[in-house]
Design a protein around this motif. Structure first.
Motif, PDB file in Angstrom:
ATOM      1  N   GLY A 147       0.921  -1.324   0.001  1.00 22.33           N
ATOM      2  CA  GLY A 147       0.030  -0.052  -0.021  1.00 22.33           C
ATOM      3  C   GLY A 147       0.852   1.134  -0.071  1.00 22.33           C
ATOM      4  N   THR A 148       0.172   2.455  -0.245  1.00 21.53           N
ATOM      5  CA  THR A 148       0.834   3.674  -0.281  1.00 21.53           C
ATOM      6  C   THR A 148       0.675   4.130   1.056  1.00 21.53           C
ATOM      7  N   PRO A 149       1.355   5.332   1.740  1.00 21.43           N
ATOM      8  CA  PRO A 149       1.162   6.005   2.741  1.00 21.43           C
ATOM      9  C   PRO A 149      -0.137   6.473   3.034  1.00 21.43           C
ATOM     10  N   ALA A 150      -0.751   7.038   2.035  1.00 18.71           N
ATOM     11  CA  ALA A 150      -1.981   7.670   2.001  1.00 18.71           C
ATOM     12  C   ALA A 150      -3.054   6.606   2.302  1.00 18.71           C
ATOM     13  N   GLN A 151      -2.853   5.313   1.618  1.00 22.84           N
ATOM     14  CA  GLN A 151      -4.006   4.040   1.794  1.00 22.84           C
ATOM     15  C   GLN A 151      -3.877   3.770   3.186  1.00 22.84           C
ATOM     16  N   ALA A 152      -2.598   3.772   3.798  1.00 20.68           N
ATOM     17  CA  ALA A 152      -2.401   3.119   5.167  1.00 20.68           C
ATOM     18  C   ALA A 152      -3.075   4.171   6.215  1.00 20.68           C
ATOM     19  N   ALA A 153      -2.881   5.455   6.019  1.00 23.79           N
ATOM     20  CA  ALA A 153      -3.494   6.509   7.006  1.00 23.79           C
ATOM     21  C   ALA A 153      -4.823   6.533   6.835  1.00 23.79           C
ATOM     22  N   GLU A 154      -5.441   6.305   5.553  1.00 23.83           N
ATOM     23  CA  GLU A 154      -6.838   6.322   5.286  1.00 23.83           C
ATOM     24  C   GLU A 154      -7.566   5.383   6.192  1.00 23.83           C
ATOM     25  N   LEU A 155      -7.022   3.825   6.152  1.00 25.66           N
ATOM     26  CA  LEU A 155      -7.420   2.681   6.945  1.00 25.66           C
ATOM     27  C   LEU A 155      -7.318   3.149   8.461  1.00 25.66           C
ATOM     28  N   ALA A 156      -6.176   3.759   8.815  1.00 31.06           N
ATOM     29  CA  ALA A 156      -6.274   3.960  10.391  1.00 31.06           C
ATOM     30  C   ALA A 156      -7.371   5.220  10.834  1.00 31.06           C
ATOM     31  N   LEU A 157      -7.444   6.164   9.749  1.00 33.52           N
ATOM     32  CA  LEU A 157      -8.497   6.854  10.437  1.00 33.52           C
ATOM     33  C   LEU A 157      -9.836   6.460  10.333  1.00 33.52           C
ATOM     34  N   ARG A 158     -10.310   5.606   9.370  1.00 30.66           N
ATOM     35  CA  ARG A 158     -11.466   4.825   9.382  1.00 30.66           C
ATOM     36  C   ARG A 158     -11.678   4.149  10.530  1.00 30.66           C
ATOM     37  N   PHE A 159     -10.740   3.252  10.821  1.00 27.09           N
ATOM     38  CA  PHE A 159     -10.673   2.772  12.458  1.00 27.09           C
ATOM     39  C   PHE A 159     -10.906   3.480  13.353  1.00 27.09           C
ATOM     40  N   MET A 160     -10.230   4.701  13.455  1.00 28.68           N
ATOM     41  CA  MET A 160     -10.618   5.529  14.615  1.00 28.68           C
ATOM     42  C   MET A 160     -12.134   6.079  14.697  1.00 28.68           C
ATOM     43  N   LYS A 161     -12.541   6.260  13.504  1.00 26.50           N
ATOM     44  CA  LYS A 161     -14.019   6.744  13.583  1.00 26.50           C
ATOM     45  C   LYS A 161     -15.007   5.785  13.818  1.00 26.50           C
ATOM     46  N   ALA A 162     -14.664   4.385  13.521  1.00 24.48           N
ATOM     47  CA  ALA A 162     -15.307   3.257  14.253  1.00 24.48           C
ATOM     48  C   ALA A 162     -15.292   2.874  15.551  1.00 24.48           C
ATOM     49  N   TRP A 163     -14.009   2.950  16.054  1.00 22.18           N
ATOM     50  CA  TRP A 163     -13.617   2.563  17.456  1.00 22.18           C
ATOM     51  C   TRP A 163     -14.388   3.406  18.353  1.00 22.18           C
ATOM     52  N   LYS A 164     -14.854   2.844  19.505  1.00 30.03           N
ATOM     53  CA  LYS A 164     -15.501   3.566  20.617  1.00 30.03           C
ATOM     54  C   LYS A 164     -14.715   3.435  21.781  1.00 30.03           C
TER      55      LYS A 164
END
Length: 263
Positions: free
Chosen positions: A246-263
């Motif tokens: 993956g690219t750095p942007a793809q990895a960061a986007e995945l982490a940001l989506r996880f953060m949005k979903a994690w409570k």
């Protein structure tokens, strides 16, 4: 004050100096808890996350830099590992001691060990394996080397009672894994597997096959398992997110989506 009694106490200025020194030491040991510690290799991977971080402050301890702030209404610390095990352990330990989190998230790109994985596939950690430990066979000078005959050597983690426990795998947090499994990749598929790490770049198919056979690795990178092992030793839950090639942007986007979903 009588002379004899005055001799029992240090002068006022000395007492004040000692108090000041104590306050300085206490202030350096002060900790500020966080919800999440986000860990990644380099600035390119961290930058999209840092751009979303609100009320951000930067801290440098020795050679390692971290950032703290708010992300998705959560208190977050972001640490950079430089992508190798030694720096990863140091950066993670500093962050865990200064800002103890509820969860560690290590994320980035990776190389595939599972031959079924394709570029863009997402692998989330069920377990982690630090596969850098090996024992070679005895061989005389000039007889060559054969990595396929080596024996794996798990890290001996120090557990309760100062007991060394050989530990081939570090578990991911089940609750965080459930959240990660709910994510939909922007391309490819999502796979649950073993994130392997070592200060190695393996490109020989037979060597990769040997590692996968002995360590059950799905992917390879330079830090995930060492971050996870550090978290395990210090009693903090951890999850890993990797984008294959993956690219750095793809990895960061995945982490940001996880953060949005994690409570």
């Amino acid at each position: 004050m009588p002379h004899a009694q005055a001799g029992r106490f240090p002068p006022f200025r000395l007492r004040l100096a000692r108090l000041t020194t104590l306050l300085v030491v206490v202030s350096t040991l002060a900790v500020h808890a966080a919800d999440v510690l986000l860990v990644a290799t380099d600035d390119a991977t961290l930058q999209p996350v840092l751009q979303q971080l609100q009320h951000s402050t930067m801290t440098t301890r020795a050679a390692w830099t971290s950032w703290s702030g708010q992300l998705e209404s959560k208190s977050v610390v972001v640490a950079r590992t430089e992508g190798d095990p030694l720096n990863a352990v140091a950066a993670t330990t500093l962050a865990l001691r200064s800002n103890p989190p509820r969860l560690v998230v290590v994320f980035g790109a990776s190389r595939a060990h599972d031959p079924s994985l394709k570029a863009g596939d997402v692998v989330v950690s069920e377990r982690f394996a630090a596969f850098d430990g090996i024992v070679s066979s005895v061989g005389a000078l000039g007889t060559g080397s054969n990595a396929l005959t080596w024996i794996k050597l798990p890290h001996p983690l120090i557990t309760a009672g100062e007991k060394e426990t050989p530990t081939p795998f570090f578990p991911a947090d089940p609750a965080a894994l459930a959240v990660a499994r709910s994510l939909t990749p922007t391309q490819g598929r999502l796979v649950v597997g073993v994130l392997g790490s070592a200060n190695q770049i393996n490109r020989e198919a037979d060597r990769i096959g040997w590692i996968r056979t002995h360590w059950q690795t799905s992917t390879e990178d330079g830090e995930s398992a060492h971050v996870a092992g550090t978290a395990l030793l210090l009693g903090v839950p951890v999850i890993g997110l990797r984008v294959v090639d993956g690219t750095p942007a793809q990895a960061a986007e995945l982490a940001l989506r996880f953060m949005k979903a994690w409570k």
